[in-house]
Design a protein around this motif. Structure first.
Motif, PDB file in Angstrom:
ATOM      1  N   MET A   3      -5.050   7.965 -16.922  1.00  0.00           N
ATOM      2  CA  MET A   3      -4.486   6.674 -16.596  1.00  0.00           C
ATOM      3  C   MET A   3      -4.878   6.322 -15.172  1.00  0.00           C
ATOM      4  O   MET A   3      -4.747   7.129 -14.254  1.00  0.00           O
ATOM      5  N   THR A   4      -5.335   5.113 -14.971  1.00  0.00           N
ATOM      6  CA  THR A   4      -5.725   4.633 -13.652  1.00  0.00           C
ATOM      7  C   THR A   4      -4.811   3.479 -13.265  1.00  0.00           C
ATOM      8  O   THR A   4      -4.599   2.555 -14.058  1.00  0.00           O
ATOM      9  N   LEU A   5      -4.297   3.534 -12.065  1.00  0.00           N
ATOM     10  CA  LEU A   5      -3.437   2.477 -11.551  1.00  0.00           C
ATOM     11  C   LEU A   5      -4.223   1.688 -10.519  1.00  0.00           C
ATOM     12  O   LEU A   5      -4.776   2.268  -9.579  1.00  0.00           O
ATOM     13  N   ARG A   6      -4.302   0.385 -10.693  1.00  0.00           N
ATOM     14  CA  ARG A   6      -5.004  -0.471  -9.742  1.00  0.00           C
ATOM     15  C   ARG A   6      -4.027  -1.483  -9.173  1.00  0.00           C
ATOM     16  O   ARG A   6      -3.198  -2.036  -9.891  1.00  0.00           O
ATOM     17  N   ILE A   7      -4.157  -1.695  -7.883  1.00  0.00           N
ATOM     18  CA  ILE A   7      -3.337  -2.711  -7.219  1.00  0.00           C
ATOM     19  C   ILE A   7      -4.282  -3.809  -6.761  1.00  0.00           C
ATOM     20  O   ILE A   7      -5.264  -3.530  -6.077  1.00  0.00           O
ATOM     21  N   ASP A   8      -4.006  -5.071  -7.156  1.00  0.00           N
ATOM     22  CA  ASP A   8      -4.928  -6.134  -6.735  1.00  0.00           C
ATOM     23  C   ASP A   8      -4.826  -6.343  -5.229  1.00  0.00           C
ATOM     24  O   ASP A   8      -3.863  -5.942  -4.574  1.00  0.00           O
ATOM     25  N   SER A   9      -5.832  -6.970  -4.664  1.00  0.00           N
ATOM     26  CA  SER A   9      -5.954  -7.061  -3.204  1.00  0.00           C
ATOM     27  C   SER A   9      -4.795  -7.820  -2.566  1.00  0.00           C
ATOM     28  O   SER A   9      -4.355  -7.477  -1.467  1.00  0.00           O
ATOM     29  N   SER A  10      -4.263  -8.847  -3.217  1.00  0.00           N
ATOM     30  CA  SER A  10      -3.145  -9.585  -2.619  1.00  0.00           C
ATOM     31  C   SER A  10      -1.884  -8.721  -2.593  1.00  0.00           C
ATOM     32  O   SER A  10      -1.119  -8.747  -1.629  1.00  0.00           O
ATOM     33  N   ALA A  11      -1.670  -7.934  -3.638  1.00  0.00           N
ATOM     34  CA  ALA A  11      -0.512  -7.036  -3.651  1.00  0.00           C
ATOM     35  C   ALA A  11      -0.684  -5.954  -2.584  1.00  0.00           C
ATOM     36  O   ALA A  11       0.279  -5.587  -1.907  1.00  0.00           O
ATOM     37  N   GLN A  12      -1.912  -5.462  -2.405  1.00  0.00           N
ATOM     38  CA  GLN A  12      -2.171  -4.442  -1.378  1.00  0.00           C
ATOM     39  C   GLN A  12      -1.883  -4.999   0.009  1.00  0.00           C
ATOM     40  O   GLN A  12      -1.297  -4.323   0.847  1.00  0.00           O
ATOM     41  N   ALA A  13      -2.248  -6.246   0.253  1.00  0.00           N
ATOM     42  CA  ALA A  13      -1.984  -6.878   1.547  1.00  0.00           C
ATOM     43  C   ALA A  13      -0.478  -6.997   1.796  1.00  0.00           C
ATOM     44  O   ALA A  13      -0.006  -6.740   2.909  1.00  0.00           O
ATOM     45  N   HIS A  14       0.278  -7.362   0.763  1.00  0.00           N
ATOM     46  CA  HIS A  14       1.739  -7.452   0.897  1.00  0.00           C
ATOM     47  C   HIS A  14       2.343  -6.072   1.154  1.00  0.00           C
ATOM     48  O   HIS A  14       3.247  -5.923   1.982  1.00  0.00           O
ATOM     49  N   LEU A  15       1.852  -5.082   0.440  1.00  0.00           N
ATOM     50  CA  LEU A  15       2.336  -3.714   0.623  1.00  0.00           C
ATOM     51  C   LEU A  15       2.028  -3.212   2.033  1.00  0.00           C
ATOM     52  O   LEU A  15       2.894  -2.663   2.707  1.00  0.00           O
ATOM     53  N   ASP A  16       0.790  -3.437   2.493  1.00  0.00           N
ATOM     54  CA  ASP A  16       0.422  -3.022   3.853  1.00  0.00           C
ATOM     55  C   ASP A  16       1.285  -3.721   4.900  1.00  0.00           C
ATOM     56  O   ASP A  16       1.733  -3.106   5.863  1.00  0.00           O
ATOM     57  N   GLY A  17       1.535  -5.013   4.693  1.00  0.00           N
ATOM     58  CA  GLY A  17       2.393  -5.762   5.619  1.00  0.00           C
ATOM     59  C   GLY A  17       3.811  -5.217   5.648  1.00  0.00           C
ATOM     60  O   GLY A  17       4.421  -5.093   6.718  1.00  0.00           O
ATOM     61  N   ALA A  18       4.334  -4.863   4.477  1.00  0.00           N
ATOM     62  CA  ALA A  18       5.688  -4.306   4.411  1.00  0.00           C
ATOM     63  C   ALA A  18       5.757  -2.952   5.108  1.00  0.00           C
ATOM     64  O   ALA A  18       6.728  -2.664   5.830  1.00  0.00           O
ATOM     65  N   VAL A  19       4.742  -2.127   4.916  1.00  0.00           N
ATOM     66  CA  VAL A  19       4.716  -0.824   5.590  1.00  0.00           C
ATOM     67  C   VAL A  19       4.646  -1.019   7.101  1.00  0.00           C
ATOM     68  O   VAL A  19       5.372  -0.365   7.864  1.00  0.00           O
ATOM     69  N   ASN A  20       3.785  -1.926   7.565  1.00  0.00           N
ATOM     70  CA  ASN A  20       3.681  -2.193   9.010  1.00  0.00           C
ATOM     71  C   ASN A  20       5.008  -2.672   9.581  1.00  0.00           C
ATOM     72  O   ASN A  20       5.426  -2.229  10.660  1.00  0.00           O
ATOM     73  N   ARG A  21       5.680  -3.594   8.884  1.00  0.00           N
ATOM     74  CA  ARG A  21       6.976  -4.101   9.370  1.00  0.00           C
ATOM     75  C   ARG A  21       8.014  -2.997   9.410  1.00  0.00           C
ATOM     76  O   ARG A  21       8.790  -2.886  10.357  1.00  0.00           O
ATOM     77  N   TRP A  22       8.041  -2.154   8.378  1.00  0.00           N
ATOM     78  CA  TRP A  22       9.001  -1.039   8.342  1.00  0.00           C
ATOM     79  C   TRP A  22       8.735  -0.074   9.498  1.00  0.00           C
ATOM     80  O   TRP A  22       9.669   0.350  10.175  1.00  0.00           O
ATOM     81  N   LEU A  23       7.462   0.261   9.718  1.00  0.00           N
ATOM     82  CA  LEU A  23       7.125   1.160  10.822  1.00  0.00           C
ATOM     83  C   LEU A  23       7.551   0.573  12.165  1.00  0.00           C
ATOM     84  O   LEU A  23       8.090   1.270  13.016  1.00  0.00           O
ATOM     85  N   GLU A  24       7.306  -0.713  12.357  1.00  0.00           N
ATOM     86  CA  GLU A  24       7.626  -1.343  13.638  1.00  0.00           C
ATOM     87  C   GLU A  24       9.115  -1.586  13.812  1.00  0.00           C
ATOM     88  O   GLU A  24       9.697  -1.208  14.834  1.00  0.00           O
ATOM     89  N   GLN A  25       9.750  -2.196  12.823  1.00  0.00           N
ATOM     90  CA  GLN A  25      11.126  -2.647  12.979  1.00  0.00           C
ATOM     91  C   GLN A  25      12.169  -1.562  12.753  1.00  0.00           C
ATOM     92  O   GLN A  25      13.271  -1.646  13.292  1.00  0.00           O
ATOM     93  N   VAL A  26      11.844  -0.552  11.976  1.00  0.00           N
ATOM     94  CA  VAL A  26      12.821   0.503  11.684  1.00  0.00           C
ATOM     95  C   VAL A  26      12.480   1.780  12.452  1.00  0.00           C
ATOM     96  O   VAL A  26      13.199   2.199  13.347  1.00  0.00           O
TER      97      VAL A  26
END
Length: 120
Positions: free
Chosen positions: A1-24
């Motif tokens: 089984m292969t899981l793929r994340i489309d590029s727009s979802a990856q950008a949202h995920l990366d943004g959420a991780v960056n915000r969590w790292l910075e703000q929390v």
């Protein structure tokens, strides 16, 4: 089984991780580091910053050149004059050509802040 994340979802995920790292996480480490740092003048504590770039959190001082010496300590070393023939300071008996400095003990503030158990 292969899981793929489309590029727009990856950008949202990366943004959420960056915000969590910075703000929390970044804010928590920065708050603890400012609490733990030795405060003679307060300059080092005021210079501490947290920044996130591409899911990498960096906490430290960019403009205080002795920040690492406080965290890690220094070994014994010789201090020589740079622009004059001798060294002098208030309350010195007389100018001297060199000073044999005994070194300084470490006063960790970043590592203890980083190693705090955190939830969230």
């Amino acid at each position: 089984m292969t899981l793929r994340i489309d590029s727009s979802a990856q950008a949202h995920l990366d943004g959420a991780v960056n915000r969590w790292l910075e703000q929390v996480i970044g804010r928590a480490i920065l708050t603890d580091a400012r609490e733990y740092v030795p405060k003679r003048s307060g300059r080092l504590a005021e210079s501490l910053r947290a920044e996130v770039h591409d899911k990498v959190l960096r906490v430290g001082s960019l403009d205080v050149n002795y920040a690492t010496d406080v965290e890690m300590g220094t070994s014994p070393h010789v201090i020589l004059p740079r622009n004059k023939k001798a060294l002098s300071w208030p309350d010195a008996d007389h100018p001297v050509a060199r000073v044999n400095h005994p070194g300084t003990r470490p006063q960790p503030y970043l590592r203890p802040a980083l190693y705090q158990r955190r939830s969230g």
